[in-house]
Scaffold this motif. Structure first.
Motif, PDB file in Angstrom:
ATOM      1  N   CYS A  29      -0.878  -8.476  -6.403  1.00  0.00           N
ATOM      2  CA  CYS A  29      -0.373  -7.475  -5.754  1.00  0.00           C
ATOM      3  C   CYS A  29       0.833  -6.190  -7.123  1.00  0.00           C
ATOM      4  O   CYS A  29       1.749  -6.860  -7.318  1.00  0.00           O
ATOM      5  CB  CYS A  29       0.310  -7.251  -4.837  1.00  0.00           C
ATOM      6  SG  CYS A  29       0.168  -5.735  -3.462  1.00  0.00           S
ATOM      7  N   LEU A  31       1.981  -3.165  -6.098  1.00  0.00           N
ATOM      8  CA  LEU A  31       2.513  -2.637  -5.254  1.00  0.00           C
ATOM      9  C   LEU A  31       3.658  -3.989  -4.846  1.00  0.00           C
ATOM     10  O   LEU A  31       3.317  -4.974  -4.378  1.00  0.00           O
ATOM     11  CB  LEU A  31       1.955  -1.823  -4.511  1.00  0.00           C
ATOM     12  CG  LEU A  31       0.799  -1.251  -5.030  1.00  0.00           C
ATOM     13  CD1 LEU A  31      -0.362  -0.012  -4.133  1.00  0.00           C
ATOM     14  CD2 LEU A  31       1.442  -0.285  -6.102  1.00  0.00           C
ATOM     15  N   CYS A  33       5.130  -3.200  -1.537  1.00  0.00           N
ATOM     16  CA  CYS A  33       5.695  -2.301  -0.284  1.00  0.00           C
ATOM     17  C   CYS A  33       6.768  -2.398   0.652  1.00  0.00           C
ATOM     18  O   CYS A  33       6.848  -3.419   0.363  1.00  0.00           O
ATOM     19  CB  CYS A  33       4.305  -1.975   1.137  1.00  0.00           C
ATOM     20  SG  CYS A  33       2.910  -1.116   0.295  1.00  0.00           S
ATOM     21  N   TRP A  35       7.636  -2.489   3.710  1.00  0.00           N
ATOM     22  CA  TRP A  35       6.979  -3.282   4.909  1.00  0.00           C
ATOM     23  C   TRP A  35       6.073  -4.592   4.999  1.00  0.00           C
ATOM     24  O   TRP A  35       5.554  -4.518   6.129  1.00  0.00           O
ATOM     25  CB  TRP A  35       6.825  -2.433   5.687  1.00  0.00           C
ATOM     26  CG  TRP A  35       5.745  -1.328   5.316  1.00  0.00           C
ATOM     27  CD1 TRP A  35       6.509   0.257   5.563  1.00  0.00           C
ATOM     28  CD2 TRP A  35       4.490  -1.516   5.394  1.00  0.00           C
ATOM     29  NE1 TRP A  35       5.011   0.981   5.230  1.00  0.00           N
ATOM     30  CE2 TRP A  35       4.351   0.167   4.512  1.00  0.00           C
ATOM     31  CE3 TRP A  35       3.654  -2.014   5.289  1.00  0.00           C
ATOM     32  CZ2 TRP A  35       3.114   0.744   4.002  1.00  0.00           C
ATOM     33  CZ3 TRP A  35       2.316  -1.977   4.573  1.00  0.00           C
ATOM     34  CH2 TRP A  35       2.226  -0.352   4.337  1.00  0.00           C
ATOM     35  N   CYS A  36       5.910  -5.065   3.700  1.00  0.00           N
ATOM     36  CA  CYS A  36       4.780  -5.824   3.243  1.00  0.00           C
ATOM     37  C   CYS A  36       4.617  -6.969   3.808  1.00  0.00           C
ATOM     38  O   CYS A  36       6.031  -7.770   4.460  1.00  0.00           O
ATOM     39  CB  CYS A  36       4.697  -6.226   2.237  1.00  0.00           C
ATOM     40  SG  CYS A  36       3.012  -7.456   1.457  1.00  0.00           S
ATOM     41  N   THR A  38       2.517  -9.377   4.183  1.00  0.00           N
ATOM     42  CA  THR A  38       1.784 -10.221   3.256  1.00  0.00           C
ATOM     43  C   THR A  38       2.385 -10.490   2.301  1.00  0.00           C
ATOM     44  O   THR A  38       1.758 -11.247   1.284  1.00  0.00           O
ATOM     45  CB  THR A  38      -0.209 -10.528   3.096  1.00  0.00           C
ATOM     46  OG1 THR A  38       0.004  -9.180   2.817  1.00  0.00           O
ATOM     47  CG2 THR A  38      -0.441 -10.453   4.582  1.00  0.00           C
ATOM     48  N   PHE A  42       1.779 -13.099  -2.976  1.00  0.00           N
ATOM     49  CA  PHE A  42       1.943 -12.383  -4.270  1.00  0.00           C
ATOM     50  C   PHE A  42       1.835 -12.572  -5.443  1.00  0.00           C
ATOM     51  O   PHE A  42       1.189 -13.095  -6.266  1.00  0.00           O
ATOM     52  CB  PHE A  42       2.952 -11.560  -4.036  1.00  0.00           C
ATOM     53  CG  PHE A  42       3.873 -10.695  -3.065  1.00  0.00           C
ATOM     54  CD1 PHE A  42       2.759  -9.500  -2.791  1.00  0.00           C
ATOM     55  CD2 PHE A  42       4.849  -9.928  -3.267  1.00  0.00           C
ATOM     56  CE1 PHE A  42       2.462  -8.208  -2.636  1.00  0.00           C
ATOM     57  CE2 PHE A  42       5.920  -8.447  -2.495  1.00  0.00           C
ATOM     58  CZ  PHE A  42       4.200  -8.133  -2.401  1.00  0.00           C
ATOM     59  N   GLY A  86      -2.468  -9.467  -0.556  1.00  0.00           N
ATOM     60  CA  GLY A  86      -2.439  -8.700  -1.894  1.00  0.00           C
ATOM     61  C   GLY A  86      -3.732  -8.151  -2.609  1.00  0.00           C
ATOM     62  O   GLY A  86      -3.797  -7.201  -1.457  1.00  0.00           O
ATOM     63  N   LYS A 132      -0.731   4.547   0.420  1.00  0.00           N
ATOM     64  CA  LYS A 132       0.779   5.194   1.177  1.00  0.00           C
ATOM     65  C   LYS A 132       1.804   6.164   1.479  1.00  0.00           C
ATOM     66  O   LYS A 132       1.613   7.209   0.668  1.00  0.00           O
ATOM     67  CB  LYS A 132       1.488   3.639   0.011  1.00  0.00           C
ATOM     68  CG  LYS A 132       0.594   3.198  -0.321  1.00  0.00           C
ATOM     69  CD  LYS A 132       0.152   1.902   0.661  1.00  0.00           C
ATOM     70  CE  LYS A 132      -0.131   0.535  -0.055  1.00  0.00           C
ATOM     71  NZ  LYS A 132      -0.028  -0.544   1.273  1.00  0.00           N
TER      72      LYS A 132
HETATM   73  S1  SF4 Z   1      -0.304  -6.157  -0.573  1.00  0.00           S
HETATM   74 FE1  SF4 Z   1      -0.979  -4.203   0.418  1.00  0.00          FE
HETATM   75  S2  SF4 Z   1       0.617  -4.297   2.132  1.00  0.00           S
HETATM   76 FE2  SF4 Z   1       1.338  -5.591   0.682  1.00  0.00          FE
HETATM   77  S3  SF4 Z   1       2.442  -5.538  -1.265  1.00  0.00           S
HETATM   78 FE3  SF4 Z   1       0.208  -5.092  -1.858  1.00  0.00          FE
HETATM   79  S4  SF4 Z   1      -0.625  -2.585  -1.334  1.00  0.00           S
HETATM   80 FE4  SF4 Z   1       1.314  -3.222  -0.125  1.00  0.00          FE
END
Ligand code: SF4
Length: 235
Positions: A29, A31, A33, A35-36, A38, A42, A86, A132
């Motif tokens: 991923c 990003l 976040c 509060w991710c 999952t 990564f 991701g 987001k």
């Molecule tokens: S998987 Fe989704 S929630 Fe997690 S960091 Fe990436 S975009 Fe954000």
């Protein structure tokens, strides 16, 4: 493709919440976040070809095929597949995989942050776009031009962790006329991190805000986190 996991479960989000579904979680991923839930996706995962992923989905769909698992089933017993991560759109084989699944009779959902372009995706893919909010730590990542690539079968989701997030989602929904652009707009309160990393947004509080503002949106709860422990993977 780099794959973190493929599994069969109950769809926990979107308007299809509660339906049996096969999930393909792609690795990586762009990003981060706050509060991710999952983050384990990564890194790592295993390389798989489009055909290998397809064969595993067919196997999990419960549909037998006279030609073996690599052949398209005549009628998948579980006809719903979600491509998630991701960020699935970081992988170039995503579209061939989605088209192969569509060709075999599956309904294909794609969960994305909307940071990558969406206009080259086949229209038939059901896009669940997670715009987001400020407290995600990744504000302003949604690509506004993507709104033109969405229609009535698609859904826009906001994961909301505060009043500030709620007001952002409310104003974005109104400003861009989301209720008329997509099939459903979903406001989803953040579920608490089981390891204490972040707190929950109370669904009742948010429900009262939605009602007070008369918003044409749907309150979305993550059904799978009520069925299984929120830290459980592969569900
Ligand atoms: S998987 Fe989704 S929630 Fe997690 S960091 Fe990436 S975009 Fe954000």
């Amino acid at each position: 493709m780099q794959i973190t996991e493929i599994f069969r479960s109950i769809q926990g989000e979107s308007t299809r919440a509660g339906l049996p579904c096969i999930f393909v979680r792609l690795t990586g991923c762009n990003l981060r976040c706050t509060w991710c839930d999952t983050a384990y996706a990564f890194h790592g995962g295993a390389p798989m070809s489009v055909d290998q992923v397809f064969a595993r989905v067919v196997e999990l769909s419960g549909a037998g095929s006279p030609g073996g698992a690599a052949q398209p089933p005549a009628a998948p017993a579980i006809p719903l597949v979600e491509l998630t991560g991701g960020e699935p759109l970081l992988q170039q084989d995503l579209i061939p995989l989605a088209e192969k699944l569509r060709g075999a009779g599956f309904s294909v959902m794609l969960e994305t942050s909307g940071e990558r372009p969406l206009e080259s995706l086949p229209r038939e893919i059901i896009k669940i776009v997670d715009v987001k909010c400020p407290d995600s730590g990744e504000p302003d990542t949604f690509r506004i031009a993507n709104l033109a690539a969405l229609d009535a079968k698609d859904e826009i989701k906001f994961v909301i962790s505060s009043r500030r997030d709620y007001e952002f989602a409310r104003d974005f929904t109104r400003q861009h006329g989301l209720a008329d652009r997509v099939g459903h707009v979903i406001f989803s309160p953040v579920h608490a991190d089981p390891e204490g990393g972040w707190e929950a947004m109370a669904p009742r509080e948010m429900a009262e805000w939605i009602l007070a503002d008369g918003l044409p949106v749907r309150l979305g709860l993550q059904v799978h986190k009520f069925i299984w422990h929120p830290a459980t993977r592969g569900v």
